[in-house]
Design a protein around this motif. Structure first.
Motif, PDB file in Angstrom:
ATOM      1  N   LEU A   1      25.044 -36.396  26.419  1.00 52.50           N
ATOM      2  CA  LEU A   1      26.476 -36.188  26.700  1.00 52.50           C
ATOM      3  C   LEU A   1      26.754 -36.267  28.203  1.00 52.50           C
ATOM      4  O   LEU A   1      25.964 -35.763  29.014  1.00 52.50           O
ATOM      5  N   PRO A   2      27.880 -36.877  28.572  1.00 53.64           N
ATOM      6  CA  PRO A   2      28.193 -37.030  30.001  1.00 53.64           C
ATOM      7  C   PRO A   2      28.770 -35.754  30.633  1.00 53.64           C
ATOM      8  O   PRO A   2      29.970 -35.628  30.832  1.00 53.64           O
ATOM      9  N   VAL A   3      27.876 -34.818  30.918  1.00 49.04           N
ATOM     10  CA  VAL A   3      28.299 -33.561  31.555  1.00 49.04           C
ATOM     11  C   VAL A   3      27.618 -33.456  32.911  1.00 49.04           C
ATOM     12  O   VAL A   3      26.414 -33.688  33.014  1.00 49.04           O
TER      13      VAL A   3
ATOM     14  N   LEU B   1      31.238 -34.065  24.422  1.00 54.88           N
ATOM     15  CA  LEU B   1      30.970 -34.589  23.068  1.00 54.88           C
ATOM     16  C   LEU B   1      32.222 -35.301  22.548  1.00 54.88           C
ATOM     17  O   LEU B   1      32.152 -36.399  21.979  1.00 54.88           O
ATOM     18  N   ALA B   2      33.378 -34.669  22.771  1.00 56.56           N
ATOM     19  CA  ALA B   2      34.641 -35.289  22.333  1.00 56.56           C
ATOM     20  C   ALA B   2      34.845 -36.626  23.045  1.00 56.56           C
ATOM     21  O   ALA B   2      35.190 -37.631  22.407  1.00 56.56           O
ATOM     22  N   TYR B   3      34.612 -36.657  24.348  1.00 57.56           N
ATOM     23  CA  TYR B   3      34.778 -37.910  25.108  1.00 57.56           C
ATOM     24  C   TYR B   3      33.860 -38.992  24.552  1.00 57.56           C
ATOM     25  O   TYR B   3      34.248 -40.141  24.398  1.00 57.56           O
ATOM     26  N   LYS B   4      32.651 -38.591  24.264  1.00 57.09           N
ATOM     27  CA  LYS B   4      31.682 -39.581  23.778  1.00 57.09           C
ATOM     28  C   LYS B   4      32.140 -40.147  22.424  1.00 57.09           C
ATOM     29  O   LYS B   4      32.117 -41.353  22.208  1.00 57.09           O
ATOM     30  N   ARG B   5      32.584 -39.246  21.556  1.00 60.65           N
ATOM     31  CA  ARG B   5      33.006 -39.705  20.220  1.00 60.65           C
ATOM     32  C   ARG B   5      34.263 -40.558  20.295  1.00 60.65           C
ATOM     33  O   ARG B   5      34.473 -41.447  19.492  1.00 60.65           O
ATOM     34  N   GLN B   6      35.104 -40.268  21.275  1.00 55.61           N
ATOM     35  CA  GLN B   6      36.330 -41.071  21.447  1.00 55.61           C
ATOM     36  C   GLN B   6      36.062 -42.320  22.280  1.00 55.61           C
ATOM     37  O   GLN B   6      36.984 -43.059  22.596  1.00 55.61           O
ATOM     38  N   GLN B   7      34.827 -42.493  22.668  1.00 47.84           N
ATOM     39  CA  GLN B   7      34.392 -43.631  23.497  1.00 47.84           C
ATOM     40  C   GLN B   7      35.190 -43.742  24.794  1.00 47.84           C
ATOM     41  O   GLN B   7      35.574 -44.826  25.223  1.00 47.84           O
ATOM     42  N   LYS B   8      35.460 -42.583  25.376  1.00 54.16           N
ATOM     43  CA  LYS B   8      36.130 -42.563  26.681  1.00 54.16           C
ATOM     44  C   LYS B   8      35.068 -42.669  27.765  1.00 54.16           C
ATOM     45  O   LYS B   8      33.926 -42.299  27.550  1.00 54.16           O
ATOM     46  N   GLU B   9      35.495 -43.089  28.941  1.00 53.71           N
ATOM     47  CA  GLU B   9      34.540 -43.201  30.056  1.00 53.71           C
ATOM     48  C   GLU B   9      34.420 -41.894  30.833  1.00 53.71           C
ATOM     49  O   GLU B   9      33.659 -41.800  31.779  1.00 53.71           O
TER      50      GLU B   9
ATOM     51  N   ASP C   1      27.697 -43.643  33.976  1.00 54.80           N
ATOM     52  CA  ASP C   1      27.135 -44.954  33.626  1.00 54.80           C
ATOM     53  C   ASP C   1      26.103 -44.881  32.509  1.00 54.80           C
ATOM     54  O   ASP C   1      25.964 -45.810  31.725  1.00 54.80           O
ATOM     55  N   ASN C   2      25.371 -43.770  32.484  1.00 53.52           N
ATOM     56  CA  ASN C   2      24.298 -43.677  31.481  1.00 53.52           C
ATOM     57  C   ASN C   2      24.666 -42.818  30.285  1.00 53.52           C
ATOM     58  O   ASN C   2      23.859 -42.668  29.373  1.00 53.52           O
TER      59      ASN C   2
END
Ligand SMILES: Cc1ncc(C[n+]2csc(CCOP(=O)(O)OP(=O)(O)O)c2C)c(N)n1
Length: 338
Positions: A180-182, A143-151, A241-242
């Motif tokens: 979320l990218p998990v 969630l943190a990565y997504k909010r920080q727009q990290k890849e 990617d998604n």
């Protein structure tokens, strides 16, 4: 200057040598885990390592095959059976061994021990004693990565025993709902302590279970490092990617007892022997030999080299610093020094 084009024969031979290098690297990583765990077992019986100790022998192909696909900026959350994950992520064997010894030079400053390896440098977020505890942590990291727009993605390893826990369902639901990218990696070794999988689950098809959260999911033979490598490659790419979660079940087996205090009444010696025939290291080494990518001498060389690394790690831990008694209250209360 004009660059020379590679002939098809040269291209083929450089592809072959890359393939050889990668396959040997995978084998080397699995042997590093196996030998480190064997030594940890021995050191535990000598009371050099104390407390709890959960070993990973038999499951090496999972950590190696999955972690090989991760990028530096990705993070890993694991369980108490995490020495191998930390090692192949890049935490040095010396710092892992020193942590098991409870020495200051350990990766958690000697405060965590075997179950709580942690390393900021490699985004290795432990090591936790609580079953399923890693899932909400990984979901939060993603969630943190997504909010920080990290890849980056968060990769979470856990046993099939975690699937019974509320935290599993809460995390799977939120990860799918919030996209979320998990990468959820379930290491299904068939036993949760002494509880056989089929006696604990109403639905033993974990892919079906994951899909009930509308999550993409698949299952792979966790004794085959190449199969894990390939399936995890797809899973990691999908999550990254998604910006979506992915559930990957790796079907594997632990050879040793759950921890060092386990009379193993729930399974027979014959069953363990049967699984050992599918050993991820010996079967892979045999395959490489058949493909003429490895010789017996080269295998011996890898084993010797790793034995040297283990010996050095033990020496490092032996010579490490015991924490002075004055430090006892450090990191315990928020107003303590340091
Ligand atoms: C919340 C919680 N419940 C129970 C335990 C006790 N416990 C420790 S390990 C374990 C088995 C977990 O098995 P699994 O998740 O399949 O992982 P494995 O040990 O097989 O790698 C249990 C029940 C715990 N540590 N935390």
């Amino acid at each position: 200057m004009a660059t020379k084009k590679k002939t098809p024969a040269k291209k083929k031979s450089s592809r072959k040598s890359r393939e050889k290098e990668q396959k040997r690297h995978l084998l080397h990583q699995m042997i590093r885990i196996r030998q480190m765990e064997e030594k940890a077992y021995e050191l535990y019986t000598q009371e050099k390592i104390r407390g709890f100790l959960h070993l990973y022998d038999g499951e090496e192909a999972v950590a190696v095959g999955v972690i090989e696909n991760l990028q530096k900026e990705d993070s890993i959350v694991a369980t108490y059976r995490e020495h191998g994950h930390a090692l192949v992520r890049g935490v040095s064997m010396e710092r892992i061994m020193a942590e098991m010894y409870g020495k200051l030079e350990g990766c958690s400053g000697g405060r965590g021990g075997s179950m709580h390896l942690y390393d900021k440098e490699t985004n290795f977020f432990g090591g936790s004693a609580i079953v399923a505890n890693g899932l909400p942590m990984a979901t939060g990291v993603a969630l943190a990565y997504k909010r920080q727009q990290k890849e980056a993605i968060a990769c979470c390893f856990f046993g099939e025993g975690a699937v019974d826990e509320g935290e599993f369902h809460e995390s799977m639901n939120l990860a799918a709902l919030w996209k979320l990218p998990v990468l959820f990696v379930c290491e299904n070794n068939l036993y949760s302590m002494g509880m056989p999988f089929e006696l604990a689950e109403s639905e033993t098809d974990l892919v079906t279970k994951a899909r009930s959260y509308k999550m993409k999911a698949s299952s792979v033979n966790g004794m085959d490092v190449l199969a894990v490598l390939q399936e995890a490659r797809k899973a990691v790419a999908y999550a990254r990617d998604n910006q979506q979660p992915y559930f990957l079940e790796c079907r594997t087996y632990r050879y040793r007892a759950h921890s060092m205090f386990d009379p193993e009444r729930y399974r027979s010696k014959e069953e363990v022997q049967e699984w050992k025939k599918k050993d991820p290291i010996t079967t892979f080494a045999e395959k490489l030999k058949k493909e003429q990518l490895l010789t017996d001498e080269e295998l011996q060389h890898i084993n010797r080299e790793v034995a040297g690394e283990v010996a050095q790690a033990v020496q490092f831990a032996e010579e490490g610093t015991d924490e002075p008694i004055e430090n006892l209250s450090q990191f315990v209360y928020s107003n303590s020094k340091n």
